[in-house]
Design a protein around this motif. Structure first.
Motif, PDB file in Angstrom:
ATOM      1  N   ASP A   1       0.852  -1.193   0.000  1.00  0.00           N
ATOM      2  CA  ASP A   1       0.000   0.000   0.000  1.00  0.00           C
ATOM      3  C   ASP A   1       0.889   1.245   0.000  1.00  0.00           C
ATOM      4  OD1 ASP A   1      -1.903   1.984   0.337  1.00  0.00           O
ATOM      5  OD2 ASP A   1      -3.096   0.830   1.772  1.00  0.00           O
ATOM      6  N   GLU A   2       1.348   1.632  -1.171  1.00  0.00           N
ATOM      7  CA  GLU A   2       2.285   2.739  -1.293  1.00  0.00           C
ATOM      8  C   GLU A   2       1.680   4.059  -0.823  1.00  0.00           C
ATOM      9  OE1 GLU A   2       4.190   3.134  -5.031  1.00  0.00           O
ATOM     10  OE2 GLU A   2       4.534   0.990  -5.294  1.00  0.00           O
ATOM     11  N   THR A   3       0.442   4.303  -1.203  1.00  0.00           N
ATOM     12  CA  THR A   3      -0.196   5.572  -0.847  1.00  0.00           C
ATOM     13  C   THR A   3      -0.292   5.733   0.657  1.00  0.00           C
ATOM     14  OG1 THR A   3      -1.484   5.554  -2.898  1.00  0.00           O
ATOM     15  CG2 THR A   3      -2.254   6.983  -1.120  1.00  0.00           C
ATOM     16  N   LEU A   4      -0.680   4.673   1.353  1.00  0.00           N
ATOM     17  CA  LEU A   4      -0.782   4.745   2.810  1.00  0.00           C
ATOM     18  C   LEU A   4       0.585   4.970   3.440  1.00  0.00           C
ATOM     19  CD1 LEU A   4      -2.351   4.545   5.424  1.00  0.00           C
ATOM     20  CD2 LEU A   4      -2.111   2.048   5.315  1.00  0.00           C
ATOM     21  N   ALA A   5       1.600   4.270   2.946  1.00  0.00           N
ATOM     22  CA  ALA A   5       2.953   4.443   3.477  1.00  0.00           C
ATOM     23  C   ALA A   5       3.412   5.889   3.341  1.00  0.00           C
ATOM     24  CB  ALA A   5       3.920   3.502   2.766  1.00  0.00           C
ATOM     25  N   VAL A   6       3.159   6.477   2.190  1.00  0.00           N
ATOM     26  CA  VAL A   6       3.556   7.866   1.949  1.00  0.00           C
ATOM     27  C   VAL A   6       2.749   8.821   2.820  1.00  0.00           C
ATOM     28  CG1 VAL A   6       3.559   9.723   0.236  1.00  0.00           C
ATOM     29  CG2 VAL A   6       4.409   7.453  -0.382  1.00  0.00           C
ATOM     30  N   ASP A   7       1.457   8.577   2.937  1.00  0.00           N
ATOM     31  CA  ASP A   7       0.614   9.445   3.767  1.00  0.00           C
ATOM     32  C   ASP A   7       1.059   9.425   5.229  1.00  0.00           C
ATOM     33  OD1 ASP A   7      -0.872  10.201   1.598  1.00  0.00           O
ATOM     34  OD2 ASP A   7      -2.550   8.841   2.002  1.00  0.00           O
ATOM     35  N   LEU A   8       1.353   8.239   5.737  1.00  0.00           N
ATOM     36  CA  LEU A   8       1.798   8.115   7.123  1.00  0.00           C
ATOM     37  C   LEU A   8       3.127   8.821   7.344  1.00  0.00           C
ATOM     38  CD1 LEU A   8       0.924   4.345   7.735  1.00  0.00           C
ATOM     39  CD2 LEU A   8      -0.231   6.326   8.745  1.00  0.00           C
ATOM     40  N   LEU A   9       4.011   8.687   6.378  1.00  0.00           N
ATOM     41  CA  LEU A   9       5.316   9.335   6.494  1.00  0.00           C
ATOM     42  C   LEU A   9       5.189  10.846   6.368  1.00  0.00           C
ATOM     43  CD1 LEU A   9       8.246   8.779   6.982  1.00  0.00           C
ATOM     44  CD2 LEU A   9       8.544   8.277   4.555  1.00  0.00           C
ATOM     45  N   ASN A  10       4.318  11.300   5.474  1.00  0.00           N
ATOM     46  CA  ASN A  10       4.114  12.746   5.328  1.00  0.00           C
ATOM     47  C   ASN A  10       3.567  13.369   6.608  1.00  0.00           C
ATOM     48  OD1 ASN A  10       5.067  13.441   2.793  1.00  0.00           O
ATOM     49  ND2 ASN A  10       3.171  12.877   1.756  1.00  0.00           N
ATOM     50  N   SER A  11       2.718  12.640   7.322  1.00  0.00           N
ATOM     51  CA  SER A  11       2.179  13.182   8.568  1.00  0.00           C
ATOM     52  C   SER A  11       3.282  13.382   9.597  1.00  0.00           C
ATOM     53  CB  SER A  11       1.095  12.253   9.120  1.00  0.00           C
ATOM     54  OG  SER A  11       1.650  11.029   9.570  1.00  0.00           O
ATOM     55  N   LEU A  12       4.264  12.491   9.602  1.00  0.00           N
ATOM     56  CA  LEU A  12       5.410  12.651  10.500  1.00  0.00           C
ATOM     57  C   LEU A  12       6.279  13.825  10.078  1.00  0.00           C
ATOM     58  CD1 LEU A  12       6.388   8.903  10.968  1.00  0.00           C
ATOM     59  CD2 LEU A  12       5.775  10.470  12.821  1.00  0.00           C
ATOM     60  N   LEU A  13       6.479  13.971   8.778  1.00  0.00           N
ATOM     61  CA  LEU A  13       7.299  15.073   8.274  1.00  0.00           C
ATOM     62  C   LEU A  13       6.679  16.425   8.588  1.00  0.00           C
ATOM     63  CD1 LEU A  13       8.246  13.576   4.789  1.00  0.00           C
ATOM     64  CD2 LEU A  13       9.790  13.907   6.719  1.00  0.00           C
ATOM     65  N   LEU A  14       5.360  16.509   8.517  1.00  0.00           N
ATOM     66  CA  LEU A  14       4.677  17.763   8.829  1.00  0.00           C
ATOM     67  C   LEU A  14       4.749  18.086  10.315  1.00  0.00           C
ATOM     68  CD1 LEU A  14       1.510  17.430   6.569  1.00  0.00           C
ATOM     69  CD2 LEU A  14       3.362  19.076   6.294  1.00  0.00           C
ATOM     70  N   GLU A  15       4.640  17.052  11.123  1.00  0.00           N
ATOM     71  CA  GLU A  15       4.639  17.260  12.571  1.00  0.00           C
ATOM     72  C   GLU A  15       6.045  17.513  13.119  1.00  0.00           C
ATOM     73  OE1 GLU A  15       3.142  14.917  16.615  1.00  0.00           O
ATOM     74  OE2 GLU A  15       2.534  14.215  14.622  1.00  0.00           O
ATOM     75  N   PHE A  16       7.042  16.904  12.469  1.00  0.00           N
ATOM     76  CA  PHE A  16       8.421  17.030  12.947  1.00  0.00           C
ATOM     77  C   PHE A  16       9.322  17.501  11.805  1.00  0.00           C
ATOM     78  CE2 PHE A  16       6.411  13.609  15.413  1.00  0.00           C
ATOM     79  CZ  PHE A  16       6.532  14.141  16.694  1.00  0.00           C
ATOM     80  N   PRO A  17       9.316  18.794  11.515  1.00  0.00           N
ATOM     81  CA  PRO A  17      10.143  19.319  10.425  1.00  0.00           C
ATOM     82  C   PRO A  17      11.624  19.332  10.794  1.00  0.00           C
ATOM     83  CG  PRO A  17       9.091  21.107  11.596  1.00  0.00           C
ATOM     84  CD  PRO A  17       8.512  19.846  12.167  1.00  0.00           C
ATOM     85  N   VAL A  18      12.471  19.365   9.770  1.00  0.00           N
ATOM     86  CA  VAL A  18      13.920  19.409   9.978  1.00  0.00           C
ATOM     87  C   VAL A  18      14.484  20.693   9.386  1.00  0.00           C
ATOM     88  CG1 VAL A  18      14.177  16.919   9.954  1.00  0.00           C
ATOM     89  CG2 VAL A  18      14.367  18.192   7.826  1.00  0.00           C
ATOM     90  N   SER A  19      15.714  20.963   9.735  1.00  0.00           N
ATOM     91  CA  SER A  19      16.418  22.133   9.197  1.00  0.00           C
ATOM     92  C   SER A  19      17.654  21.655   8.449  1.00  0.00           C
ATOM     93  CB  SER A  19      16.822  23.077  10.338  1.00  0.00           C
ATOM     94  OG  SER A  19      15.700  23.510  11.064  1.00  0.00           O
ATOM     95  N   PRO A  20      17.565  21.522   7.128  1.00  0.00           N
ATOM     96  CA  PRO A  20      18.734  21.074   6.366  1.00  0.00           C
ATOM     97  C   PRO A  20      19.812  22.145   6.346  1.00  0.00           C
ATOM     98  CG  PRO A  20      16.949  21.679   4.890  1.00  0.00           C
ATOM     99  CD  PRO A  20      16.381  21.748   6.279  1.00  0.00           C
TER     100      PRO A  20
END
Length: 215
Positions: free
Chosen positions: A72-91
């Protein structure tokens, strides 16, 4: 530090628990600090409160691997995107600790961890590292070990996308189990074939089996 390194943060955290075996090593602040590896400055920010928070992030990261494992690629990406939005990084561009033969910095991309608390910092790095791995190699490169009951997470970096196990130990165990199962099937088939051969012995003219000799 190469960005691919950060994906290991996710794997290390997910694999602190083996649900099928009822094992969980994430039980203390020392266990949390251990996950940071060489990043001691980030590890020192960890407190007892981070144990519960780390477990929550672990469950969300495992869900990403589970979705990927089921295709389930879409679900995997959605779950990961929710983490990225909640925990942003500073490159950032960094050159610390890496020098060429002339002593000049070897510039590379570095992900600065979040300063608020240990969990936020770790989650940001783990999610971004996993995102880089997913977009670079594909969702099917995120796997869960097929050697039941292990189910540890792993990142498939093989050239032919052939990895199925989290370690050589699990691969060996699975191969031995498959070999034994095959031998059992062969033995069962041989036994059934023998019985079938016995049932085809010729009958007498009256449709009865000939009596055994010596009677």
């Amino acid at each position: 530090m190469e960005l691919a390194y950060y994906s290991d943060y996710a794997v290390r955290l997910v694999n602190t628990e083996e649900p099928a075996r009822g094992k969980d090593t994430l039980t203390s602040v020392e266990a949390v600090r251990y996950l940071f590896g060489a990043s001691q400055s980030a590890a020192r920010r960890a407190t007892d409160s981070d144990v519960t928070r780390f477990r929550s992030i672990r469950a969300r990261l495992r869900a990403v691997f589970e979705a990927a494992d089921t295709g389930d690629e879409t679900l995997a990406v959605d779950l990961l995107n929710s983490l990225l939005l909640e925990f942003p990084v500073s490159p950032q561009i960094s050159g610390h600790d890496f020098r060429d033969d002339d002593g000049r910095p070897l510039w590379h991309m570095h992900l600065a961890d979040h300063p608020s608390n240990a969990t936020a910092g770790y989650a940001a790095i783990a999610a971004m590292g996993l995102a880089f791995h997913l977009t670079e190699y594909g969702v099917d490169r995120l796997g869960l070990c097929e050697a039941a009951p292990c189910r540890n997470a792993y990142l498939d970096t093989s050239t032919n996308r052939s990895r199925r196990y989290c370690s050589d130990r699990c691969a060996t165990r699975a191969n031995v189990a498959a070999y034994r199962a095959r031998k059992r099937r062969e033995a069962d088939l041989s036994e059934k074939t023998g019985l079938a051969a016995d049932s085809t012995q010729p009958s007498s003219a009256h449709g009865e089996r000939p009596a055994p000799r010596g009677r």
